[in-house]
Motif scaffolding. Sequence first.
Motif, short mmCIF file in Angstrom:
data_model
loop_
_atom_site.label_atom_id
_atom_site.label_comp_id
_atom_site.label_asym_id
_atom_site.label_seq_id
_atom_site.Cartn_x
_atom_site.Cartn_y
_atom_site.Cartn_z
N UNK A 14 15.22 38.49 -78.44
CA UNK A 14 13.80 38.24 -78.71
C UNK A 14 13.48 36.75 -78.59
N UNK A 15 14.41 35.92 -79.05
CA UNK A 15 14.23 34.46 -78.99
C UNK A 15 15.56 33.83 -78.61
N UNK A 16 15.49 32.81 -77.78
CA UNK A 16 16.68 32.08 -77.35
C UNK A 16 16.23 30.64 -77.11
N UNK A 17 16.68 29.72 -77.98
CA UNK A 17 16.16 28.36 -77.89
C UNK A 17 17.21 27.31 -78.20
N UNK A 18 17.13 26.22 -77.46
CA UNK A 18 17.89 25.01 -77.77
C UNK A 18 16.97 23.99 -78.44
N UNK A 19 15.74 24.43 -78.77
CA UNK A 19 14.75 23.55 -79.38
C UNK A 19 14.09 24.18 -80.61
N UNK A 20 14.81 25.05 -81.29
CA UNK A 20 14.25 25.68 -82.50
C UNK A 20 14.02 24.62 -83.57
N UNK A 21 12.98 24.79 -84.32
CA UNK A 21 12.68 23.90 -85.43
C UNK A 21 13.26 24.53 -86.70
N UNK A 22 13.90 23.72 -87.53
CA UNK A 22 14.43 24.20 -88.80
C UNK A 22 13.54 23.67 -89.91
N UNK A 23 12.94 24.60 -90.65
CA UNK A 23 12.09 24.23 -91.77
C UNK A 23 12.89 24.36 -93.05
N UNK A 24 12.95 23.29 -93.81
CA UNK A 24 13.55 23.29 -95.14
C UNK A 24 12.42 23.01 -96.11
N UNK A 25 12.36 23.78 -97.20
CA UNK A 25 11.26 23.66 -98.13
C UNK A 25 11.78 23.84 -99.55
N UNK A 26 11.22 23.09 -100.47
CA UNK A 26 11.62 23.16 -101.87
C UNK A 26 11.58 24.61 -102.35
N UNK A 77 13.06 27.26 -101.25
CA UNK A 77 13.14 28.32 -100.24
C UNK A 77 14.40 28.14 -99.39
N UNK A 78 14.86 29.23 -98.80
CA UNK A 78 15.95 29.15 -97.84
C UNK A 78 15.43 28.55 -96.53
N UNK A 79 16.29 27.90 -95.74
CA UNK A 79 15.85 27.37 -94.45
C UNK A 79 15.35 28.49 -93.53
N UNK A 80 14.40 28.15 -92.65
CA UNK A 80 13.81 29.11 -91.71
C UNK A 80 13.75 28.47 -90.33
N UNK A 81 14.16 29.24 -89.31
CA UNK A 81 14.02 28.78 -87.93
C UNK A 81 12.64 29.17 -87.40
N UNK A 82 12.01 28.24 -86.69
CA UNK A 82 10.76 28.47 -85.97
C UNK A 82 11.04 28.18 -84.50
N UNK A 83 10.67 29.11 -83.62
CA UNK A 83 10.97 29.03 -82.20
C UNK A 83 9.72 28.69 -81.39
N UNK A 84 9.82 27.75 -80.44
CA UNK A 84 8.68 27.52 -79.54
C UNK A 84 8.33 28.83 -78.83
N UNK A 85 7.05 29.14 -78.72
CA UNK A 85 6.63 30.41 -78.11
C UNK A 85 7.19 30.58 -76.71
N UNK A 86 7.43 29.51 -75.99
CA UNK A 86 8.00 29.60 -74.65
C UNK A 86 9.43 30.12 -74.65
N UNK A 87 10.08 30.11 -75.81
CA UNK A 87 11.46 30.60 -75.94
C UNK A 87 11.50 31.97 -76.62
N UNK A 88 10.33 32.60 -76.77
CA UNK A 88 10.21 33.90 -77.45
C UNK A 88 9.67 34.94 -76.49
N UNK A 89 10.20 36.15 -76.56
CA UNK A 89 9.70 37.27 -75.74
C UNK A 89 8.38 37.78 -76.34
N UNK A 90 7.31 37.05 -76.12
CA UNK A 90 6.01 37.40 -76.67
C UNK A 90 5.51 38.72 -76.09
N UNK A 91 6.04 39.13 -74.92
CA UNK A 91 5.64 40.40 -74.31
C UNK A 91 6.12 41.60 -75.12
#
Length: 174
Positions: free
Chosen positions: A28-40, A42-56
């Motif tokens: 569904x997603x394959x990225x070398x540019x995923x963003x890692x969100x760390x928040x007080x 909460x567990x860390x969460x990966x966010x993927x650029x839409x261009x690296x996601x099977x939006x279809x």
Amino acid sequence: MIKPQSEHWVQIEESPRRVRVLFGGATIADSKHAMLLREAGCLPVYYFPQGDVRMDLMQRAGRATRCPHKGDATYWTLRVNGRAAENGAWSYPDPSTECAALKGCVAFEWGKMDKWMEEEEEIFVHPRDPYKRVDVLLSSRHVRIVVAGETVAETRHPRLLIETNHPTRYYVPG
């Protein structure tokens, strides 16, 4: 970054890891540019650029939520090979200024996906927090070392050493 426990904080940075998400037999997603969100709190969460996601393979869901720190989230349902993950992904189309790096990115509900990979290793429960551990990961990246125009080492199976505040190092098998 040290903050008082009562103060909320959010940190977003690009992960040096190749990250993949699999569901229903598809990547569904394959990225070398995923963003890692760390928040007080909460567990860390990966966010993927839409261009690296099977939006279809995703359809906009009717669900929406509001986070006081990130903004308004919209949700997506994944449909792959006869399977569905209702509200299995979300994004912040117009995130807060503090979280502007999330614009154009998609996150996935961890437990609704079949498999998560960092480089060539499956990960479980949540992304690894680079500020709490040092990892050596198997990789399939092509690494070539050239000295004075001559290739002295080359592999498609390096190991990556990832440490916070240090450049990623590649180790070539002997």
